[in-house]
Enzyme design. Structure first.
Site, mmCIF file in Angstrom:
data_model
loop_
_atom_site.group_PDB
_atom_site.id
_atom_site.type_symbol
_atom_site.label_atom_id
_atom_site.label_comp_id
_atom_site.label_asym_id
_atom_site.label_seq_id
_atom_site.Cartn_x
_atom_site.Cartn_y
_atom_site.Cartn_z
ATOM 1 N N ASP A 235 -0.700 -34.951 -52.097
ATOM 2 C CA ASP A 235 -1.076 -33.626 -51.618
ATOM 3 C C ASP A 235 -0.034 -32.554 -51.800
ATOM 4 O O ASP A 235 -0.239 -31.434 -51.330
ATOM 5 C CB ASP A 235 -1.424 -33.711 -50.115
ATOM 6 C CG ASP A 235 -2.706 -34.481 -49.883
ATOM 7 O OD1 ASP A 235 -2.944 -34.877 -48.730
ATOM 8 O OD2 ASP A 235 -3.463 -34.676 -50.852
ATOM 9 N N HIS B 4 -6.606 -36.841 -44.769
ATOM 10 C CA HIS B 4 -6.087 -37.700 -45.832
ATOM 11 C C HIS B 4 -5.275 -38.843 -45.251
ATOM 12 O O HIS B 4 -5.090 -38.929 -44.034
ATOM 13 C CB HIS B 4 -5.222 -36.886 -46.807
ATOM 14 C CG HIS B 4 -6.029 -36.048 -47.753
ATOM 15 N ND1 HIS B 4 -5.464 -35.119 -48.606
ATOM 16 C CD2 HIS B 4 -7.352 -35.989 -48.001
ATOM 17 C CE1 HIS B 4 -6.415 -34.546 -49.318
ATOM 18 N NE2 HIS B 4 -7.572 -35.059 -48.963
ATOM 19 N N SER C 238 -12.788 -35.926 -50.561
ATOM 20 C CA SER C 238 -11.516 -36.471 -51.037
ATOM 21 C C SER C 238 -11.142 -37.796 -50.395
ATOM 22 O O SER C 238 -10.122 -38.379 -50.738
ATOM 23 C CB SER C 238 -10.381 -35.461 -50.808
ATOM 24 O OG SER C 238 -10.336 -35.076 -49.448
#
EC number: 3.4.21.89
Lengths: 187, 141
Positions: free
Chosen positions: A130, A104, A64
């Site tokens: 998210d 992230h 990701s």
């Protein structure tokens, strides 16, 4: 030197060696092994203190954050309170109740005068933020969810941990070989 | 680094939603006098992001990323973007955008090396965007 140990193993001489090793030598090898393990643990704990993070080195588990990070990359984290969380930073966080750390980027922050901060994250390679990943009813992350901020990285090296996780037989093989090597090592 | 912006706010339930359109003219390679080559052999990519920073009654500091882009080594290091709309919704945590005169837009980037340190760099030049005192209900975005 390792090469002579390997040759010794191959010619099965090592079996004679093990039999010839008296009790004292065996205890010595075990203590040696224990010292190596303790030193490794001390270094790890030292890193935890210096970086302020409970897990100063993590392996990237998903895609990701591509093309920046790929599965198997190793990240080095710090989590010092003096470094405030700001947008653009790469954070490693855990969602309450879940074990797997997520890597992230911070997309939004709202910080109060007293330092309380709530923030939103998103993976570079994901189309949406998210919020869908957070706990039900949870809209923001807080400082307590953060394991650390990524300050540096090395590619590929973490693949070994992922392989050991996905293929337990591989993990046992690695541990077995390590144990064998330490016992037979002549130095 | 130059940005030209036009903006307005619309009422959305309890939180202000800001709409910003902007132009970005940036030359990443030659930003400042004496700036060393930023795309050296150890740089895999730059993660560029345009963020808005402002203060409100509810929160002392707010930062919202409006737009981002990944610039790989080998891509054109000059940006000539016009009339861009923000990629992400510019929601405030409350109603702090209406009449806020001090919203600052800055372009920053995260240098991602092939291996090594991950620095965050802020570009020189920032633009202040004042939001109007009234809500806009007729404009479409």
């Amino acid at each position: 030197p390792p090469s002579s140990s390997v040759l010794a193993m191959l010619s099965l001489d090592f079996l004679d060696d093990v039999r010839r090793m008296n009790k004292r030598q065996l205890y010595y090898q075990v203590l040696n092994f224990g010292m190596i393990v303790s030193s490794a643990l001390m270094i790890w704990k030292g890193l935890m203190v210096v970086t302020g993070s409970e897990s100063p080195i993590v392996v990237v588990l998903s895609g990701s954050m591509e093309p920046a990070f790929h599965r198997g990359d190793l990240l080095f984290l710090t989590n010092r309170i003096e470094d405030p969380i700001r947008v653009g930073e790469i954070v490693v966080f855990r969602i309450e109740g879940r074990e797997i750390p997520i890597v992230h980027r911070v997309l939004k922050i709202h910080e109060k005068q007293n330092g309380d901060i709530k923030f939103l994250t998103k993976g570079d390679n994901n189309a949406v933020d998210d919020r869908g990943l957070y706990k039900r009813g949870q809209h923001w992350l807080e400082k307590k969810d953060v394991v650390g901020r990524a300050r540096g990285f090395v590619p590929y090296i973490g693949i070994v941990t992922i392989l050991m996780n996905d293929y337990p037989k591989f993990k046992y093989a690695v541990l077995f070989l390590l144990g064998l090597f330490v016992l037979v090592h002549r130095e | 680094l130059r940005k030209n912006v036009e903006d307005f706010t619309g009422p959305r339930e309890r939180s202000d939603l800001g709409f910003v359109t902007f132009d970005i003219t940036a030359d990443i390679l030659n930003g400042e006098k004496g700036w060393r080559i930023i795309f050296d052999w150890n740089v895999k990519q730059l993660f560029l992001y345009l963020s808005a920073e402002y203060s409100t009654k509810n929160n002392a500091l707010n930062q919202v990323v409006l737009w981002d882009k990944i610039m790989l080594r080998g891509d054109n290091p000059r940006l000539f973007l016009k009339d861009m709309k923000s990629k992400y919704f510019f929601f405030d945590d409350g109603n702090g955008l209406k009449g806020n005169r001090n919203v600052t837009l800055t372009l920053s980037w995260n240098v991602v090396p092939n291996a090594g340190i991950l620095p965050l760099v802020t570009g020189s030049g920032h633009v202040s965007v004042p939001f109007p005192d009234t809500y806009e209900t007729t404009k479409s975005y």
